[in-house]
Design a protein around this motif. Structure first.
Motif, PDB file in Angstrom:
ATOM      1  N   THR A 183       0.916  -1.156   0.232  1.00  0.00           N
ATOM      2  CA  THR A 183      -0.059  -0.001  -0.083  1.00  0.00           C
ATOM      3  C   THR A 183       1.054   1.194   0.001  1.00  0.00           C
ATOM      4  O   THR A 183       1.843   1.464   0.911  1.00  0.00           O
ATOM      5  N   VAL A 184       0.832   2.038  -0.968  1.00  0.00           N
ATOM      6  CA  VAL A 184       1.485   3.474  -1.099  1.00  0.00           C
ATOM      7  C   VAL A 184       1.273   4.235   0.123  1.00  0.00           C
ATOM      8  O   VAL A 184       0.097   4.442   0.462  1.00  0.00           O
ATOM      9  N   ARG A 185       2.256   4.711   0.689  1.00  0.00           N
ATOM     10  CA  ARG A 185       2.245   5.396   1.845  1.00  0.00           C
ATOM     11  C   ARG A 185       2.629   6.846   1.280  1.00  0.00           C
ATOM     12  O   ARG A 185       3.313   7.044   0.151  1.00  0.00           O
ATOM     13  N   GLU A 186       2.327   8.141   1.974  1.00  0.00           N
ATOM     14  CA  GLU A 186       2.640   9.521   1.525  1.00  0.00           C
ATOM     15  C   GLU A 186       4.093   9.800   1.328  1.00  0.00           C
ATOM     16  O   GLU A 186       4.887   9.035   2.163  1.00  0.00           O
ATOM     17  N   ASP A 203       5.909   8.157  -1.012  1.00  0.00           N
ATOM     18  CA  ASP A 203       6.645   6.861  -1.623  1.00  0.00           C
ATOM     19  C   ASP A 203       6.739   7.136  -3.118  1.00  0.00           C
ATOM     20  O   ASP A 203       5.956   8.052  -3.759  1.00  0.00           O
ATOM     21  N   ILE A 258       9.882   1.981  -2.883  1.00  0.00           N
ATOM     22  CA  ILE A 258       9.316   0.804  -2.715  1.00  0.00           C
ATOM     23  C   ILE A 258       9.977  -0.565  -3.251  1.00  0.00           C
ATOM     24  O   ILE A 258      10.187  -1.526  -2.379  1.00  0.00           O
ATOM     25  N   ARG A 263      12.855  -1.165  -0.792  1.00  0.00           N
ATOM     26  CA  ARG A 263      12.479  -1.634   0.461  1.00  0.00           C
ATOM     27  C   ARG A 263      12.382  -3.065   0.136  1.00  0.00           C
ATOM     28  O   ARG A 263      12.853  -4.137   0.924  1.00  0.00           O
ATOM     29  N   PRO A 314      -1.082   7.661  -2.399  1.00  0.00           N
ATOM     30  CA  PRO A 314      -1.323   7.101  -1.112  1.00  0.00           C
ATOM     31  C   PRO A 314      -2.537   6.227  -1.027  1.00  0.00           C
ATOM     32  O   PRO A 314      -3.717   6.756  -1.456  1.00  0.00           O
ATOM     33  N   GLY A 315      -2.317   5.125  -0.353  1.00  0.00           N
ATOM     34  CA  GLY A 315      -3.278   4.563  -0.300  1.00  0.00           C
ATOM     35  C   GLY A 315      -3.686   3.494  -1.508  1.00  0.00           C
ATOM     36  O   GLY A 315      -4.369   2.422  -1.499  1.00  0.00           O
ATOM     37  N   GLN A 348      -2.992   0.353  -3.976  1.00  0.00           N
ATOM     38  CA  GLN A 348      -2.242  -0.955  -3.585  1.00  0.00           C
ATOM     39  C   GLN A 348      -1.556  -1.481  -4.921  1.00  0.00           C
ATOM     40  O   GLN A 348      -2.130  -1.523  -5.991  1.00  0.00           O
TER      41      GLN A 348
END
Length: 88
Positions: A33-36, A38, A43, A46, A76-77, A79
């Protein structure tokens, strides 16, 4: 005799190109899930670290972009499914 050699050569070339151009079948799909803040690059880094995936991050990003039909931006949010290589 010549046609037999041609057939064997074609068979060997076909078999070798299959080995070269097919990807390993030991992928693990990972939902992220993409975060603010990112980026796909972050990603991918990571995931490379977490799963010890030794592929180039650009390939991981390209694959995710194609698989998820990602356009120019991620949000953000959102997937995203990444395929990481399973280590044996």
């Amino acid at each position: 005799m010549r046609s037999v050699l041609i057939a064997i050569t074609a068979l060997l070339i076909g078999w070798n190109s299959h080995a070269i151009f097919t990807e390993p079948e030991d992928y693990r799909p990972v939902a992220v899930t993409v975060r603010e803040g990112d980026t796909l690059e972050q990603i991918a880094y990571r995931l490379k670290e977490k799963y010890n995936d030794d592929r180039d991050w650009r390939y991981i990003v390209f694959q995710a972009t194609v698989d998820n039909q990602i356009g120019e931006f991620i949000y953000p949010g959102q997937q995203i499914i990444f395929r990481v290589v399973r280590k044996k």
